[in-house]
Design a protein around this motif. Structure first.
Motif, mmCIF file in Angstrom:
data_model
loop_
_atom_site.group_PDB
_atom_site.id
_atom_site.type_symbol
_atom_site.label_atom_id
_atom_site.label_comp_id
_atom_site.label_asym_id
_atom_site.label_seq_id
_atom_site.Cartn_x
_atom_site.Cartn_y
_atom_site.Cartn_z
ATOM 1 N N UNK A 188 -59.451 -25.500 -41.968
ATOM 2 C CA UNK A 188 -59.112 -27.459 -42.311
ATOM 3 C C UNK A 188 -57.609 -27.554 -42.283
ATOM 4 N N UNK A 189 -56.673 -26.679 -41.416
ATOM 5 C CA UNK A 189 -55.434 -27.458 -42.149
ATOM 6 C C UNK A 189 -55.571 -28.005 -40.059
ATOM 7 N N UNK A 190 -53.899 -28.616 -40.146
ATOM 8 C CA UNK A 190 -53.838 -29.228 -38.424
ATOM 9 C C UNK A 190 -53.683 -27.855 -37.349
ATOM 10 N N UNK A 191 -53.599 -26.635 -37.518
ATOM 11 C CA UNK A 191 -53.378 -25.602 -36.567
ATOM 12 C C UNK A 191 -54.338 -26.264 -35.151
ATOM 13 N N UNK A 192 -53.149 -26.024 -34.630
ATOM 14 C CA UNK A 192 -54.026 -26.046 -33.066
ATOM 15 C C UNK A 192 -53.780 -24.722 -32.281
ATOM 16 N N UNK A 193 -53.603 -23.858 -32.812
ATOM 17 C CA UNK A 193 -53.337 -22.181 -32.139
ATOM 18 C C UNK A 193 -53.413 -21.354 -33.145
ATOM 19 N N UNK A 194 -53.922 -20.211 -32.359
ATOM 20 C CA UNK A 194 -53.765 -19.042 -33.569
ATOM 21 C C UNK A 194 -52.548 -17.904 -33.004
ATOM 22 N N UNK A 195 -52.002 -17.532 -33.115
ATOM 23 C CA UNK A 195 -51.483 -16.626 -32.884
ATOM 24 C C UNK A 195 -51.739 -15.114 -33.708
ATOM 25 N N UNK A 196 -51.953 -14.539 -32.776
ATOM 26 C CA UNK A 196 -52.232 -13.238 -33.260
ATOM 27 C C UNK A 196 -51.232 -11.596 -32.841
ATOM 28 N N UNK A 197 -50.059 -11.123 -33.941
ATOM 29 C CA UNK A 197 -49.290 -10.362 -32.994
ATOM 30 C C UNK A 197 -48.661 -10.101 -34.266
ATOM 31 N N UNK A 198 -47.257 -8.967 -33.560
ATOM 32 C CA UNK A 198 -46.174 -8.239 -34.785
ATOM 33 C C UNK A 198 -45.812 -7.989 -34.093
ATOM 34 N N UNK A 199 -44.242 -7.631 -34.975
ATOM 35 C CA UNK A 199 -43.541 -6.501 -34.263
ATOM 36 C C UNK A 199 -43.826 -4.986 -34.150
ATOM 37 N N UNK A 247 -35.285 -7.847 -34.601
ATOM 38 C CA UNK A 247 -34.272 -7.264 -34.760
ATOM 39 C C UNK A 247 -33.952 -5.446 -34.509
ATOM 40 N N UNK A 248 -34.809 -5.436 -35.420
ATOM 41 C CA UNK A 248 -34.490 -4.164 -36.386
ATOM 42 C C UNK A 248 -35.957 -2.801 -35.185
ATOM 43 N N UNK A 249 -36.911 -3.749 -34.758
ATOM 44 C CA UNK A 249 -37.491 -3.098 -33.566
ATOM 45 C C UNK A 249 -37.229 -3.351 -32.496
ATOM 46 N N UNK A 250 -36.967 -4.002 -31.878
ATOM 47 C CA UNK A 250 -36.405 -4.300 -30.452
ATOM 48 C C UNK A 250 -34.734 -3.879 -30.859
ATOM 49 N N UNK A 251 -34.237 -3.203 -31.530
ATOM 50 C CA UNK A 251 -32.281 -2.609 -31.146
ATOM 51 C C UNK A 251 -31.753 -3.474 -30.948
ATOM 52 N N UNK A 252 -32.157 -4.671 -30.829
ATOM 53 C CA UNK A 252 -31.334 -6.088 -30.769
ATOM 54 C C UNK A 252 -30.697 -6.670 -31.815
ATOM 55 N N UNK A 253 -29.649 -7.285 -31.062
ATOM 56 C CA UNK A 253 -28.750 -8.160 -32.164
ATOM 57 C C UNK A 253 -28.579 -9.642 -31.387
ATOM 58 N N UNK A 254 -29.147 -10.315 -32.274
ATOM 59 C CA UNK A 254 -29.727 -11.965 -32.306
ATOM 60 C C UNK A 254 -29.018 -12.401 -32.026
ATOM 61 N N UNK A 255 -28.394 -13.838 -31.551
ATOM 62 C CA UNK A 255 -27.878 -14.683 -30.796
ATOM 63 C C UNK A 255 -27.094 -15.271 -32.061
ATOM 64 N N UNK A 256 -26.103 -15.748 -31.875
ATOM 65 C CA UNK A 256 -25.179 -16.461 -32.968
ATOM 66 C C UNK A 256 -25.760 -17.458 -32.937
#
Length: 237
Positions: A42-53, A141-150
Motif C-alpha cells: 500500500x506504499x509507493x515502493x517499487x522494489x524490496x531490498x533484502x539483506x544487511x551488514x 563501517x564497523x563490519x567492513x572495517x572501512x572509513x566512510x568518505x568525508x
C-alpha cells in the motif's frame, strides 16, 4: 531475458523515481511477513531490498518465498557477504565497496560468491557501493572495517563514483549507513548525479517523506528506506 536493470534504466530515462524498502532478515519474524508486505503493497515502493551488514537468519529462502506469496514487487538481494545469497530472489546488487580499501569487500567476498551465483538464475547487477560519513559509526563501517568518505569532500565522492562507472559498475549507491544520524548531503547527490550517466541509488539516514523527495529532487533515481519503515510500518500514511 532478465530485465530488472533495464527497467531501472528506463525509469531513469523517463524521470520515474523508484523507491525500495530494505528488509533486514534478522529483524523480521516470519509470522509478521504478511503484515509487513501488506504495508509495503500500500506504499509507493517499487522494489524490496533484502539483506544487511550482518545476517544471522538461517531461513532466508523461506523468507523470500513468503514475501513472494504476498507481493509482485521485485526482490533484490542486498548482501553483506556470500552467506546472504537466496536463489529464490529475483536479483542481486553485486556490491563492491569502492569507498573502502578492505580487499575483502572490494573483491574477496565477490570471488567467493561466484560458485553460489552460478548455480542460480539471479539477475546480477554490478554496483559501486560508496559509504558516506553520517555522524556516527554505522554497521557497514564497523563490519567492513572501512572509513566512510568525508561528507564535505563532494569532489572526491564524485571521482569515486566516476571511477566506479569506469570500472563497469551499472549502479552507483551512495550510502550513509543503517541507523545513520545524517543522510547523504543533497549537494553531494546532485554533484554525483550530474556527473554519471548510470542510475544513482541513495540510502541511509532518511527519516521522512520530505527527505525522500529532497533526495529525488537532488538527482537520486532510487531511494532506499530501511529503519524509518522498520520502526513505523505506517511511515507512508
Amino acid at each position: 531475458m532478465k530485465k530488472l536493470y533495464q527497467e531501472i534504466v528506463e525509469a531513469k530515462a523517463s524521470n520515474q523515481k523508484l523507491l525500495a524498502i530494505l528488509i533486514d532478515p534478522d529483524k523480521v519474524a516470519l509470522s509478521q511477513v504478511a503484515i509487513i508486505i501488506g504495508k509495503i503493497n500500500s506504499s509507493p515502493a517499487t522494489h524490496i531490498f533484502l539483506g544487511g551488514s550482518t545476517v544471522e537468519a538461517t531461513s532466508l529462502d523461506e523468507l523470500v518465498h513468503l514475501i513472494k506469496q504476498q507481493t509482485a514487487l521485485p526482490i533484490l538481494l542486498f548482501p553483506g557477504n556470500p552467506s546472504q545469497i537466496a536463489p529464490t530472489a529475483d536479483g542481486i546488487l553485486f556490491l563492491s565497496l569502492i569507498s573502502g580499501r578492505n580487499a575483502d569487500y572490494l573483491i574477496e567476498h565477490q570471488v567467493n560468491a561466484v560458485p553460489l551465483l552460478r548455480a542460480t538464475n539471479l539477475e546480477i547487477i554490478p554496483t559501486g557501493y560508496i559509504l558516506i560519513e553520517s555522524g556516527s559509526e554505522t554497521a557497514v563501517a564497523r563490519v567492513s572495517k572501512t572509513t566512510p568518505l568525508n561528507r564535505n569532500n563532494h569532489d572526491y565522492v564524485m571521482q569515486t563514483a566516476q571511477a566506479g562507472v569506469m570500472l563497469g559498475k551499472k549502479l552507483i549507491y551512495l550510502e550513509a549507513g543503517s541507523g545513520a544520524k545524517l543522510p547523504v548531503p543533497l549537494e553531494m547527490i546532485s554533484l554525483v548525479a550530474k556527473n554519471i550517466a548510470i542510475p544513482l541509488i541513495v540510502g541511509g539516514g532518511i527519516k521522512t517523506i520530505d527527505e525522500i523527495q529532497n533526495a529525488y529532487n537532488a538527482g537520486a533515481d532510487l531511494v532506499v528506506i530501511g529503519n524509518a519503515f522498520e520502526e513505523n510500518l505506517d511511515f507512508f500514511n
